[in-house]
Design an enzyme around this catalytic site. Structure first.
Site, PDB file in Angstrom:
ATOM      1  N   HIS A 165       0.841  -1.198   0.000  1.00 36.82           N
ATOM      2  CA  HIS A 165       0.000   0.000   0.000  1.00 36.82           C
ATOM      3  C   HIS A 165       0.879   1.252   0.000  1.00 36.82           C
ATOM      4  O   HIS A 165       0.665   2.181  -0.778  1.00 36.82           O
ATOM      5  CB  HIS A 165      -0.902   0.016   1.235  1.00 36.82           C
ATOM      6  CG  HIS A 165      -2.186  -0.733   1.068  1.00 36.82           C
ATOM      7  ND1 HIS A 165      -2.230  -2.094   0.925  1.00 36.82           N
ATOM      8  CD2 HIS A 165      -3.477  -0.309   1.033  1.00 36.82           C
ATOM      9  CE1 HIS A 165      -3.487  -2.482   0.809  1.00 36.82           C
ATOM     10  NE2 HIS A 165      -4.266  -1.421   0.866  1.00 36.82           N
ATOM     11  N   HIS A 212       0.369  -3.575   9.164  1.00 37.60           N
ATOM     12  CA  HIS A 212       1.805  -3.465   8.920  1.00 37.60           C
ATOM     13  C   HIS A 212       2.505  -2.839  10.110  1.00 37.60           C
ATOM     14  O   HIS A 212       1.915  -2.042  10.843  1.00 37.60           O
ATOM     15  CB  HIS A 212       2.088  -2.617   7.670  1.00 37.60           C
ATOM     16  CG  HIS A 212       1.844  -3.322   6.385  1.00 37.60           C
ATOM     17  ND1 HIS A 212       2.670  -4.323   5.911  1.00 37.60           N
ATOM     18  CD2 HIS A 212       0.852  -3.187   5.471  1.00 37.60           C
ATOM     19  CE1 HIS A 212       2.196  -4.766   4.754  1.00 37.60           C
ATOM     20  NE2 HIS A 212       1.099  -4.097   4.468  1.00 37.60           N
TER      21      HIS A 212
END
Length: 396
Positions: A165, A212
């Protein structure tokens, strides 16, 4: 090594979530919740961290038959104290998904400049392939829960480092910033502010959603910056080859399909291979489409002396843009449905797989050709057919 361990620590992500108003409820900290769902105990500060290269440390890589990760199927128990920030980060996280780019990148082609869209698709495919391959080679786990709240269980079966991302948001924002000045008149400082803001929001959203670690995000940004720096001098050379070489369509499609086929194998199913094939297939179709448009002499690029002024946002222009988006999106969805259905039917018949076996579509020999054919077709429709359909309907 201590710094890397600190940046990869799940507690650092949980601390960021708590500062933003997101936290696990008390019952989620117990080993056994009231519903009987097993929850891992929280690791205390200073406790030795498990080895990161062990596959079973990826919090829920094991998939059940229904396609849901073992722990991902149980919804997280959390509370939100800052709803505006919550929705901002969820929206920002959505800006990094493949579906968003496949749906919204064509808007730049249809309403702004196909040249810019082509640049963005090329860089998007590059950073996504590099990032996804690195994930499945390094096999570093995502943050553990508890202490982290995980808001996107679908991707929790994937490994963590780097954050694709963050990579995609950084690459697309700054590719647009670097490519647009020669095509469109706009204040560079404003474009820089927008690029930094969007890439920052998407990157921070990966911490907020608990998917993350800080290390994953930092590495994703640095890898994208490195790829941008390495490839930038060759963008015009690639443009010329992509649009003018007779072998361009064959080379691009063959190369991207080959990269899908040699994607690293795992001992469990992960959506990374399918997502990567989706991206590369879209890039292959769009690349062939741009080549076809160039050969036909109808590229639908802005007329006049470059850079052209930004389009005026009148009610009529907005209505035409909305019409192009609705018609184009419908064309992409119909194409995706038809080609996906036909390709799966053919592959199931070829490999003599029962149609009732839904899980068979995860097999490499079925997943890769099916997704590649589907999204190559989507790319072709977006780049060739959609603009000509707009002309027929008076939308362009």
């Amino acid at each position: 090594m201590e710094l890397l361990a600190y940046l990869h620590d799940s507690e650092l992500v949980a601390r960021f979530q708590r500062q933003c108003g997101l936290s696990l409820v008390e019952s989620a900290h117990h080993t056994q919740s009231e519903t009987g769902t097993s929850v891992k105990p929280e690791r205390t500060r200073g406790q030795p961290r498990q080895r990161l290269n062990q596959q079973d440390r990826n919090s829920n890589y094991k998939y059940e038959e229904n396609g849901c990760a073992s722990l991902a199927c149980s919804k997280p128990q959390y509370k939100v104290r800052n709803w505006p920030l919550h929705f901002l980060f969820l929206l920002s996280a959505g800006l990094g998904h493949e579906v968003f780019y496949i749906t919204c990148l064509p808007i730049i082609h249809w309403s702004v400049d196909p040249f810019l869209c082509r640049r963005l698709v090329n860089m998007w495919a590059l950073v996504m392939y590099v990032g996804q391959v690195m994930k499945d080679i390094l096999k570093l786990p995502r943050p553990s829960s508890p202490p982290v709240v995980k808001l996107e269980p679908r991707v929790d079966a994937e490994y963590g480092l780097p954050s694709t991302h963050a990579m995609a948001a950084t690459a697309i924002s700054f590719t647009l910033l670097l490519s647009a000045p020669s095509r469109i008149q706009f204040p560079f400082e404003v474009g820089l502010l927008i690029a930094v803001t969007l890439s920052t929001l998407v990157s921070l959203s990966r911490l907020y959603t608990g998917m993350h670690s800080v290390l994953d995000v930092i590495c994703g940004i640095l890898i994208s910056a490195t790829l941008l720096g390495i490839t930038y001098p060759y963008w015009e050379t690639l443009d010329h080859f992509q649009l003018n070489s007779r072998i361009s369509p064959i080379v691009v499609v063959a190369l991207l399909y080959f990269l899908c086929c040699i994607y690293p194998e795992l001992d469990h199913y992960s959506p990374t291979r399918g997502d990567t094939t989706t991206v590369l297939g879209s890039c292959a179709g769009a690349s062939v489409g741009y080549w076809v448009n160039e050969q036909l002499g109808q590229t639908f690029e802005p007329e006049g002396t470059l850079p052209v002024p930004l389009p005026t946002l009148t009610a009529h222009a907005l209505a035409l843009g909305a019409g192009r988006f609705l018609v184009g999106a419908m064309a992409l969805l119909v194409t995706r449905h038809i080609v996906k259905t036909v390709s799966l039917h053919l592959l199931y018949s070829w490999y003599k797989v029962p149609k009732s076996d839904i899980n068979a579509r995860r097999r490499k020999e079925i997943e890769v050709p099916s997704k590649f054919a589907t999204y190559t077709s989507v790319g072709l429709v977006h780049s060739i057919l959609a603009s000509r359909l707009f002309v027929l309907l008076g939308l362009l």
